[in-house]
Design a protein around this motif. Structure first.
Motif, PDB file in Angstrom:
ATOM      1  N   ARG A 169       0.832 -34.149  11.126  1.00 51.26           N
ATOM      2  CA  ARG A 169       1.340 -35.388  10.544  1.00 51.26           C
ATOM      3  C   ARG A 169       0.186 -36.161   9.924  1.00 51.26           C
ATOM      4  O   ARG A 169      -0.756 -36.558  10.605  1.00 51.26           O
ATOM      5  CB  ARG A 169       2.036 -36.221  11.620  1.00 51.26           C
ATOM      6  CG  ARG A 169       3.204 -35.506  12.259  1.00 51.26           C
ATOM      7  CD  ARG A 169       3.785 -36.278  13.431  1.00 51.26           C
ATOM      8  NE  ARG A 169       4.503 -37.466  13.002  1.00 51.26           N
ATOM      9  CZ  ARG A 169       5.103 -38.303  13.855  1.00 51.26           C
ATOM     10  NH1 ARG A 169       5.065 -38.082  15.149  1.00 51.26           N
ATOM     11  NH2 ARG A 169       5.739 -39.368  13.398  1.00 51.26           N
ATOM     12  N   ARG A 170       0.266 -36.370   8.601  1.00 53.35           N
ATOM     13  CA  ARG A 170      -0.777 -37.113   7.888  1.00 53.35           C
ATOM     14  C   ARG A 170      -0.209 -38.312   7.134  1.00 53.35           C
ATOM     15  O   ARG A 170      -0.959 -39.159   6.660  1.00 53.35           O
ATOM     16  CB  ARG A 170      -1.462 -36.207   6.858  1.00 53.35           C
ATOM     17  CG  ARG A 170      -2.218 -35.025   7.417  1.00 53.35           C
ATOM     18  CD  ARG A 170      -2.845 -34.268   6.258  1.00 53.35           C
ATOM     19  NE  ARG A 170      -3.432 -32.994   6.621  1.00 53.35           N
ATOM     20  CZ  ARG A 170      -3.832 -32.096   5.737  1.00 53.35           C
ATOM     21  NH1 ARG A 170      -3.705 -32.344   4.433  1.00 53.35           N
ATOM     22  NH2 ARG A 170      -4.357 -30.951   6.133  1.00 53.35           N
ATOM     23  N   PHE A 172       2.349 -41.619   6.821  1.00 46.89           N
ATOM     24  CA  PHE A 172       3.099 -42.595   7.615  1.00 46.89           C
ATOM     25  C   PHE A 172       3.540 -43.749   6.725  1.00 46.89           C
ATOM     26  O   PHE A 172       2.763 -44.203   5.873  1.00 46.89           O
ATOM     27  CB  PHE A 172       2.233 -43.115   8.767  1.00 46.89           C
ATOM     28  CG  PHE A 172       1.898 -42.052   9.768  1.00 46.89           C
ATOM     29  CD1 PHE A 172       2.810 -41.723  10.760  1.00 46.89           C
ATOM     30  CD2 PHE A 172       0.706 -41.371   9.686  1.00 46.89           C
ATOM     31  CE1 PHE A 172       2.507 -40.724  11.665  1.00 46.89           C
ATOM     32  CE2 PHE A 172       0.395 -40.374  10.592  1.00 46.89           C
ATOM     33  CZ  PHE A 172       1.311 -40.051  11.586  1.00 46.89           C
ATOM     34  N   PRO A 173       4.783 -44.203   6.917  1.00 44.28           N
ATOM     35  CA  PRO A 173       5.753 -43.656   7.869  1.00 44.28           C
ATOM     36  C   PRO A 173       6.321 -42.325   7.365  1.00 44.28           C
ATOM     37  O   PRO A 173       6.512 -42.149   6.159  1.00 44.28           O
ATOM     38  CB  PRO A 173       6.838 -44.722   7.921  1.00 44.28           C
ATOM     39  CG  PRO A 173       6.776 -45.383   6.576  1.00 44.28           C
ATOM     40  CD  PRO A 173       5.331 -45.363   6.177  1.00 44.28           C
ATOM     41  N   ASP A 174       6.577 -41.409   8.290  1.00 41.88           N
ATOM     42  CA  ASP A 174       7.140 -40.111   7.914  1.00 41.88           C
ATOM     43  C   ASP A 174       8.550 -39.914   8.444  1.00 41.88           C
ATOM     44  O   ASP A 174       9.115 -38.820   8.338  1.00 41.88           O
ATOM     45  CB  ASP A 174       6.233 -38.973   8.366  1.00 41.88           C
ATOM     46  CG  ASP A 174       6.080 -38.899   9.882  1.00 41.88           C
ATOM     47  OD1 ASP A 174       6.646 -39.766  10.582  1.00 41.88           O
ATOM     48  OD2 ASP A 174       5.399 -37.973  10.372  1.00 41.88           O
ATOM     49  N   GLU A 195      -3.973 -39.013  13.145  1.00 41.00           N
ATOM     50  CA  GLU A 195      -4.081 -40.372  12.603  1.00 41.00           C
ATOM     51  C   GLU A 195      -3.919 -41.413  13.714  1.00 41.00           C
ATOM     52  O   GLU A 195      -3.124 -41.230  14.642  1.00 41.00           O
ATOM     53  CB  GLU A 195      -3.008 -40.601  11.538  1.00 41.00           C
ATOM     54  CG  GLU A 195      -3.126 -39.700  10.324  1.00 41.00           C
ATOM     55  CD  GLU A 195      -4.352 -40.000   9.488  1.00 41.00           C
ATOM     56  OE1 GLU A 195      -4.771 -41.175   9.478  1.00 41.00           O
ATOM     57  OE2 GLU A 195      -4.875 -39.083   8.852  1.00 41.00           O
ATOM     58  N   HIS A 197      -2.193 -44.079  14.244  1.00 38.98           N
ATOM     59  CA  HIS A 197      -1.041 -44.848  13.785  1.00 38.98           C
ATOM     60  C   HIS A 197      -0.187 -45.161  15.005  1.00 38.98           C
ATOM     61  O   HIS A 197       0.386 -44.276  15.625  1.00 38.98           O
ATOM     62  CB  HIS A 197      -0.249 -44.035  12.759  1.00 38.98           C
ATOM     63  CG  HIS A 197       0.750 -44.844  12.005  1.00 38.98           C
ATOM     64  ND1 HIS A 197       0.443 -45.531  10.861  1.00 38.98           N
ATOM     65  CD2 HIS A 197       2.058 -45.082  12.245  1.00 38.98           C
ATOM     66  CE1 HIS A 197       1.512 -46.158  10.411  1.00 38.98           C
ATOM     67  NE2 HIS A 197       2.509 -45.902  11.237  1.00 38.98           N
ATOM     68  N   TYR A 201       6.062 -43.691  19.698  1.00 42.20           N
ATOM     69  CA  TYR A 201       6.229 -42.277  19.374  1.00 42.20           C
ATOM     70  C   TYR A 201       6.361 -41.444  20.651  1.00 42.20           C
ATOM     71  O   TYR A 201       5.668 -41.691  21.639  1.00 42.20           O
ATOM     72  CB  TYR A 201       5.045 -41.773  18.554  1.00 42.20           C
ATOM     73  CG  TYR A 201       4.908 -42.456  17.213  1.00 42.20           C
ATOM     74  CD1 TYR A 201       5.832 -42.211  16.200  1.00 42.20           C
ATOM     75  CD2 TYR A 201       3.864 -43.336  16.959  1.00 42.20           C
ATOM     76  CE1 TYR A 201       5.713 -42.839  14.963  1.00 42.20           C
ATOM     77  CE2 TYR A 201       3.740 -43.970  15.738  1.00 42.20           C
ATOM     78  CZ  TYR A 201       4.669 -43.715  14.749  1.00 42.20           C
ATOM     79  OH  TYR A 201       4.565 -44.341  13.537  1.00 42.20           O
ATOM     80  N   MET A 219      -1.671 -40.673  18.681  1.00 41.07           N
ATOM     81  CA  MET A 219      -0.650 -41.676  18.406  1.00 41.07           C
ATOM     82  C   MET A 219       0.513 -41.690  19.387  1.00 41.07           C
ATOM     83  O   MET A 219       1.121 -42.731  19.596  1.00 41.07           O
ATOM     84  CB  MET A 219      -0.105 -41.476  16.981  1.00 41.07           C
ATOM     85  CG  MET A 219       0.369 -40.077  16.684  1.00 41.07           C
ATOM     86  SD  MET A 219       0.916 -39.864  14.984  1.00 41.07           S
ATOM     87  CE  MET A 219       2.511 -40.683  15.049  1.00 41.07           C
TER      88      MET A 219
END
Length: 254
Positions: A169-170, A172-174, A195, A197, A201, A219
Motif C-alpha cells: 500500500r503506497r 492514501f486514501p486507498d 507508509e 498513515h 486500520y 499503520m
C-alpha cells in the motif's frame, strides 16, 4: 541466455529476422513519457498480429505515463482469448487517471497463473462475482485503490487455488480500512504497509494452510490472525506498539 533485446537487435542483420522478437515466449512493452499514444498501441497490436496464435507465457505492459484504457481492454481480451497468457504484469499511471479492472475477461481463463497490478487500478469486486480466476496461483497488488473492504476479500475468495498474495500500500486514501483475507489454499502472504498513515486500520487473516507470513507495517493498529495451524516461518517488521498483538497469534500457531 537469450535476451529480448537481442532479438530486436537482429532486425538490422537480416529482413528474415526483423520480426523475430514477436515470437519470444515473454513480451514486454514500455511506454516512454515522450511516446505517441496511438503509435505505441499500434505497435503492440502489430506484434501480436505477427505472432499468430502462439501462446504468450509472460506479458508485461507498462503505461505509467499515459494510458488508453479502451485499447488496454481490447488488448487483454486478445491475450486471454487468443494467446492463453500465463503471467500478466500491468503497470498503470500513478496520476489522476483510474480504471476499474475488467474481471469478467478472466472468468473462463484457465491459463493465467500469475497477476501483477501496479498503479491506480480500482478494485471493485462485488460479492456475487463468484470464481474470478479459476487457475490463478499468485497475485501482486501494488498501489491499487479499493472500492471498499469487500473488494479485496471477494478477490481472494474468487481465486480457489491461490497460493501466494503480496499487497503493498503506497496510495492514501486507498479505500481499504480492513485488510481481510480468508483462504484455504493460501500458503504465502506478504504485506508491506510502510507508509506512516494513521487511522483505524485492521488486518484479519484466516488461512489454515498458510506456511509463510511477512509483515512490514507502520499503520495497522489491530490484528486478528486465526487458523494459522500450518505456519512455519514469519518475518515481522512492525510498529512497536502493535507487535504485542501479533506475537500471541504466532505462538498459538505452534
Amino acid at each position: 541466455m537469450f535476451h529480448p533485446f537481442d532479438a530486436i537487435r537482429t532486425r538490422i542483420l537480416s529482413n528474415r529476422w526483423k520480426n523475430l522478437y514477436a515470437f519470444l515466449p515473454n513480451l514486454s512493452f514500455v511506454m516512454r513519457h515522450h511516446a505517441i499514444l496511438n503509435k505505441f498501441y499500434d505497435f503492440v497490436d502489430r506484434t501480436l498480429a505477427i505472432r499468430g496464435d502462439i501462446p504468450v507465457q509472460r506479458f508485461y505492459l507498462n503505461c505509467e505515463y499515459k494510458c488508453d484504457y479502451g485499447r488496454v481492454y481490447n488488448l487483454l481480451s486478445t491475450l486471454v482469448g487468443q494467446f492463453k497468457v500465463q503471467q500478466l504484469i500491468l503497470i498503470f499511471s500513478m496520476e489522476r487517471y483510474m480504471v476499474a479492472f475488467c474481471w469478467d475477461l478472466f472468468r473462463t481463463c484457465e491459463t493465467l497463473v500469475e497477476l501483477t497490478l501496479v498503479g491506480h487500478i480500482v478494485l471493485d469486486v462485488p460479492e456475487e462475482c463468484g470464481v474470478l480466476f479459476p487457475c490463478l496461483k499468485k497475485i501482486n497488488l501494488v498501489s491499487v485503490v479499493y472500492s471498499g473492504d469487500h473488494s479485496l476479500a471477494n478477490l481472494v475468495s474468487g481465486c480457489p487455488v491461490l497460493d501466494e498474495l503480496f499487497v503493498e500500500r503506497r496510495v492514501f486514501p486507498d479505500g481499504l480500512m480492513m485488510f481481510k483475507v480468508s483462504s484455504v489454499s493460501l500458503k504465502r502472504l506478504k504485506l508491506s504497509f510502510s507508509e506512516f498513515h494513521f487511522g483505524d486500520y485492521k488486518v484479519v487473516v484466516d488461512a489454515p494452510n498458510l506456511e509463510y507470513l511477512y509483515v512490514y507495517d507502520n499503520m495497522t493498529n489491530q490484528y486478528s490472525l486465526t487458523n494459522l495451524v500450518s505456519l512455519v516461518e514469519a518475518d515481522i517488521y512492525h510498529d512497536a506498539k502493535t507487535i504485542p498483538e501479533i506475537i500471541p497469534f504466532l505462538l498459538s500457531a505452534n
